[in-house]
Design a protein around this motif. Structure first.
Motif, PDB file in Angstrom:
ATOM      1  N   LEU A  29       1.399   5.109 -29.021  1.00 28.28           N
ATOM      2  CA  LEU A  29       1.221   6.466 -29.540  1.00 28.28           C
ATOM      3  C   LEU A  29       2.428   6.971 -30.320  1.00 28.28           C
ATOM      4  O   LEU A  29       2.311   7.899 -31.103  1.00 28.28           O
ATOM      5  N   LYS A  30       3.597   6.344 -30.137  1.00 24.80           N
ATOM      6  CA  LYS A  30       4.797   6.788 -30.858  1.00 24.80           C
ATOM      7  C   LYS A  30       4.638   6.609 -32.363  1.00 24.80           C
ATOM      8  O   LYS A  30       5.134   7.402 -33.139  1.00 24.80           O
ATOM      9  N   ASN A  31       3.971   5.531 -32.771  1.00 24.75           N
ATOM     10  CA  ASN A  31       3.807   5.327 -34.211  1.00 24.75           C
ATOM     11  C   ASN A  31       2.343   5.141 -34.611  1.00 24.75           C
ATOM     12  O   ASN A  31       2.056   4.624 -35.684  1.00 24.75           O
ATOM     13  N   ASN A  32       1.426   5.566 -33.738  1.00 28.86           N
ATOM     14  CA  ASN A  32      -0.007   5.592 -34.043  1.00 28.86           C
ATOM     15  C   ASN A  32      -0.558   4.213 -34.406  1.00 28.86           C
ATOM     16  O   ASN A  32      -1.367   4.075 -35.317  1.00 28.86           O
ATOM     17  N   THR A  33      -0.083   3.176 -33.703  1.00 28.50           N
ATOM     18  CA  THR A  33      -0.580   1.817 -33.915  1.00 28.50           C
ATOM     19  C   THR A  33      -1.261   1.305 -32.659  1.00 28.50           C
ATOM     20  O   THR A  33      -1.176   1.918 -31.603  1.00 28.50           O
ATOM     21  N   LEU A  34      -1.917   0.195 -32.784  1.00 29.22           N
ATOM     22  CA  LEU A  34      -2.638  -0.455 -31.680  1.00 29.22           C
ATOM     23  C   LEU A  34      -3.709   0.462 -31.091  1.00 29.22           C
ATOM     24  O   LEU A  34      -3.999   0.421 -29.896  1.00 29.22           O
ATOM     25  N   ILE A  35      -4.338   1.272 -31.927  1.00 28.10           N
ATOM     26  CA  ILE A  35      -5.353   2.229 -31.475  1.00 28.10           C
ATOM     27  C   ILE A  35      -6.528   1.483 -30.853  1.00 28.10           C
ATOM     28  O   ILE A  35      -7.099   0.586 -31.464  1.00 28.10           O
ATOM     29  N   ILE A 102      -6.793  -6.449 -28.759  1.00 21.29           N
ATOM     30  CA  ILE A 102      -6.323  -5.594 -29.832  1.00 21.29           C
ATOM     31  C   ILE A 102      -7.401  -5.476 -30.912  1.00 21.29           C
ATOM     32  O   ILE A 102      -7.667  -6.436 -31.636  1.00 21.29           O
ATOM     33  N   PRO A 103      -8.030  -4.306 -31.006  1.00 20.36           N
ATOM     34  CA  PRO A 103      -8.992  -4.116 -32.092  1.00 20.36           C
ATOM     35  C   PRO A 103      -8.264  -4.028 -33.424  1.00 20.36           C
ATOM     36  O   PRO A 103      -7.159  -3.498 -33.503  1.00 20.36           O
ATOM     37  N   ARG A 104      -8.895  -4.564 -34.480  1.00 18.37           N
ATOM     38  CA  ARG A 104      -8.296  -4.557 -35.814  1.00 18.37           C
ATOM     39  C   ARG A 104      -9.225  -3.842 -36.781  1.00 18.37           C
ATOM     40  O   ARG A 104     -10.439  -3.830 -36.600  1.00 18.37           O
ATOM     41  N   TYR A 105      -8.646  -3.249 -37.820  1.00 14.90           N
ATOM     42  CA  TYR A 105      -9.374  -2.402 -38.748  1.00 14.90           C
ATOM     43  C   TYR A 105      -9.096  -2.817 -40.187  1.00 14.90           C
ATOM     44  O   TYR A 105      -7.954  -3.135 -40.533  1.00 14.90           O
ATOM     45  N   ASN A 106     -10.119  -2.798 -41.017  1.00 14.48           N
ATOM     46  CA  ASN A 106      -9.982  -3.205 -42.422  1.00 14.48           C
ATOM     47  C   ASN A 106      -8.973  -2.366 -43.186  1.00 14.48           C
ATOM     48  O   ASN A 106      -8.401  -2.840 -44.171  1.00 14.48           O
ATOM     49  N   ASP A 107      -8.734  -1.115 -42.775  1.00 16.44           N
ATOM     50  CA  ASP A 107      -7.809  -0.265 -43.526  1.00 16.44           C
ATOM     51  C   ASP A 107      -6.360  -0.368 -43.042  1.00 16.44           C
ATOM     52  O   ASP A 107      -5.504   0.375 -43.498  1.00 16.44           O
TER      53      ASP A 107
END
Length: 134
Positions: A29-35, A102-107
């Motif tokens: 959550l510190k850098n809004n990654t690994l959502i 770890i879900p991954r996203y096209n964007d």
């Protein structure tokens, strides 16, 4: 496809559990990654997946499939990375086995870069192998 921004709330986060495993969120959550990321952790005190029992492997798979269904519905990822870090050289920071989902996203800026991407970079050639190139 453009992804919606997701506001995360610790109170709405689920954990998952079965007889031998537990899964908890591992967003950064510190850098809004690994959502939408989770780790599956054995309840036994094992240091690596090489020490898991057959039952723990079965329960890991069952929990992974349950998590996938939840993550697919809640976060709608475009892909997944799944992995274990085993040993300090492999990036294991906690001396307790845990599987990353770890879900991954096209964007994402690094979309399309899989687990092996970083290991294939020229700067990752071991020093002992560089000496043999001469």
């Amino acid at each position: 496809m453009i992804k919606q921004s997701i506001i995360l709330n610790d109170e709405e986060d689920k954990h998952f559990e079965n007889e031998t495993m537990i899964a908890v969120r591992s967003n950064n959550l510190k850098n809004n990654t690994l959502i939408g990321s989770y780790v599956i952790i054995p309840k036994s005190q094992v240091g690596s997946p090489f020490e898991l029992s057959s039952k723990e492997w079965e329960d890991s798979k069952a929990l992974m499939l349950e998590l996938k269904k939840y993550i697919d519905e809640k976060y709608k990822p475009d892909g997944y990375n799944i992995g274990w870090n085993v040993g300090k050289a492999a990036g294991q920071e906690v001396a307790h086995a845990h599987m990353h989902i770890i879900p991954r996203y096209n964007d994402e800026p690094l979309a399309g870069k899989g687990l092996r991407y970083w290991f294939k970079q020229p700067e990752n050639v071991r020093a002992s192998l560089k000496n043999n190139e001469d």
